[in-house]
Scaffold this active site. Structure first.
Site, PDB file in Angstrom:
ATOM      1  N   ASP A 355       0.888  -1.175   0.000  1.00  0.00           N
ATOM      2  CA  ASP A 355       0.000   0.000   0.000  1.00  0.00           C
ATOM      3  C   ASP A 355       0.916   1.212   0.000  1.00  0.00           C
ATOM      4  O   ASP A 355       1.278   1.741   1.039  1.00  0.00           O
ATOM      5  CB  ASP A 355      -0.914  -0.028   1.225  1.00  0.00           C
ATOM      6  CG  ASP A 355      -1.984   1.042   1.141  1.00  0.00           C
ATOM      7  OD1 ASP A 355      -2.200   1.579   0.046  1.00  0.00           O
ATOM      8  OD2 ASP A 355      -2.594   1.350   2.175  1.00  0.00           O
ATOM      9  N   CYS A 417      -3.976   5.392  -2.685  1.00  0.00           N
ATOM     10  CA  CYS A 417      -5.180   6.218  -2.584  1.00  0.00           C
ATOM     11  C   CYS A 417      -5.011   7.458  -3.463  1.00  0.00           C
ATOM     12  O   CYS A 417      -5.474   8.542  -3.136  1.00  0.00           O
ATOM     13  CB  CYS A 417      -5.484   6.590  -1.141  1.00  0.00           C
ATOM     14  SG  CYS A 417      -4.177   7.468  -0.285  1.00  0.00           S
TER      15      CYS A 417
END
Length: 527
Positions: A355, A417
């Site tokens: 991530d 993100c």
């Protein structure tokens, strides 16, 4: 950087950024550099005018702490809707504050956004596997993975026994890596609070160079348990405790076990969703792999350039055994603290999640904060070209190291993100061309969760050509980037490769999905 910090403020102590911001601003207020960034990455500025994003919570499935969506709805006084296909996830109004609610205080709900849940489900974590979480802090995904690594999805507390022991299924481990000690402390606190520390360890390290393999000490523990199970087969069959080991709470005193009585039962995904995310070597999957490998080899052959041997040495060679310095864990239970840290192919991880640190431009609330913090800070932190270039280098390095530490046949999930093409599709395109068919994309279930997905973006042709060593040609564009043009056959292959990435990856954004923006790719390591 784990994007969990956008939606776990109640657990990590950081400012709330997930959910609906109470205000928005005119697009005219966006700084010139950011507008240029959005244009270059084909991001619609209108996403920052969305003002009604929901927030998400995860219900605790522990039978002692369970709460139904209906009961939570009555307590909060707002509509609570289960998310189809994502077990225990619910959506509610983005304006709702959870920190002082009874359900939160009692550990019945956890702040965790949809993107984190989907990323973990894409890993298809199975009991007995060893998982690496690169850029793990502040730890929402790490805790969910830790719960999925036990047969029942959680660690049970036997409150009826005088020893107040923890019943643990010794099946697998999760290793978390992050460069920030402050954020790792938050991660450690979450593990302890939810009684998940016994199968998890944390390291403070650079995710691009981290080289500690999965723990081997757990193998000895598992063998001892299995031997004990055989000798106690009759009693185990009677009480259903086969494969479990009682760990006295005192064995964790040195790890600072929390006094919080709440327990985390993460629970495994339902069969249908697990089948959606899990991809075996079916005939269709093998055909897809062969097609992708052939396409990459043809692309690579345009310039007569191949570095297959070099890449195999860098990313698949057995690491040197013998004298080496052990990396001291930031945190580990006694069972894992003194692991010998063997270095060989046999100890690579089954699953790895990356991530990656990113510009966080997919979070409306994150961008809106700079209205009060000042756009000068935003430019310094995210928009300077040097920062963007170094960020993309970091993302590539994180993904490459994740691949290196994954065993053949294992899964790597890459997520951000950000809505930036450069940080998502371009990173995946660059990576796949470097792998020459030794890593392939696997499909993700678009629309399977009942949430519309956004269209993925076409990877930059010059990125693919440069990664393959193909000669650039043609005039530069407005950004000074020279394009790549080939023969009609070469152009067809390039388009097919771009289409393949767009088809296999997953994007959500505020306009199309009514969620924060995020990107996801699932990769299988072939060799």
């Amino acid at each position: 950087m784990d994007s969990d910090d956008e939606y776990t403020p109640e657990e990590s102590g950081v400012q709330k950024t997930q959910g609906t911001p109470l205000q928005t601003f005119s697009l005219e207020n966006l700084p010139t550099e950011f507008v240029s960034f959005l244009s270059k990455n084909e991001i619609d500025p209108a996403i920052y005018t969305v003002t009604d994003l929901p927030r998400y919570v995860r219900l605790n499935p522990d039978p002692h702490l369970t709460i139904t969506p209906q009961d939570l709805e009555m307590e909060l006084g707002t509509k609570v809707e289960p998310v189809p296909g994502l077990e225990a996830f619910c959506r509610l109004s983005g304006h709702i504050k959870l920190r002082n609610t009874k359900a939160y205080i009692e550990g019945r709900i956890f702040g965790m956004d949809l993107s984190s849940g989907i990323a973990v489900y894409a890993l298809d974590v199975q009991p007995g596997e060893h998982v690496l979480d690169i850029c793990c802090a502040p730890g929402a995904k790490l805790c969910m993975i830790a719960g999925l690594l036990t047969n029942s999805g959680h660690v049970r507390s036997d409150r009826s026994r005088a020893s107040n022991a923890l019943q643990m299924d010794i099946t697998g481990t999760v290793t978390g890596v992050d460069i920030s000690p402050h954020r790792l402390s938050t991660c450690r606190s979450l593990l302890k609070r939810h009684r998940l520390q016994q199968c998890a360890r944390l390291f403070q390290a650079d995710g691009t160079t981290f080289g500690v393999m999965r723990p081997s000490a757990i193998d000895t523990i598992r063998a001892r348990i299995m031997a004990g199970n055989k000798s106690n087969n009759t009693s185990s069959a009677g009480n259903g405790s086969a494969g479990k080991r009682s760990l006295d709470r005192e064995s964790y005193q040195n790890e600072g076990s929390s006094s919080d009585e709440s327990m985390d039962q993460d629970g495994g995904p339902g069969l249908e969703v697990r089948q959606q995310f899990h991809s075996n070597y079916t005939q269709k999957g093998e055909s897809s792999i062969k097609r992708q490998r052939a396409t990459l080899e043809r692309l690579s052959g345009f310039s007569g350039h191949t570095d297959r041997e070099e890449e195999a040495t860098i990313f698949n060679g057995t690491e040197t055994e013998g004298s080496h310095e052990k990396l001291v864990p930031f945190f580990a239970p006694k069972t894992l603290r003194n692991d010998p840290q063997h270095r060989s192919e046999a100890y690579k991880y089954d699953k790895v999640i990356v991530d990656a640190e990113c510009t966080h431009d997919g979070s409306i609330a994150h961008i809106l904060k700079y209205e009060s913090w000042g756009w000068d800070n935003f430019h310094k932190n995210f928009m300077s070209q040097n920062r963007l270039d170094s960020l993309m280098d970091l993302q590539r390095g994180l993904l490459m190291n994740g691949f290196r530490l994954t065993k053949a046949g294992g899964i790597i999930v890459y997520s951000t993100c950000s809505l930036s093409r450069a940080q998502n599709e371009d990173v995946i395109a660059w990576f796949l061309t470097k792998m020459h068919g030794r890593a392939v994309l696997e499909p993700l279930p678009k629309h399977a969760l009942g949430i519309p997905t956004a269209n993925c973006k076409r990877p930059c042709r010059s990125i693919i050509a440069d990664a393959l060593g193909l000669q650039q040609s043609g005039p530069g564009n407005a950004n000074g980037i020279v394009g790549w043009h080939g023969t009609p056959e070469q152009e067809t292959e390039m388009i097919q490769f771009q289409d393949h990435i767009m088809d296999k990856c997953l994007r959500y954004d505020p306009l199309a999905s009514n969620t924060s923006g995020f990107f996801l790719a699932r990769i299988r390591k072939i060799s």
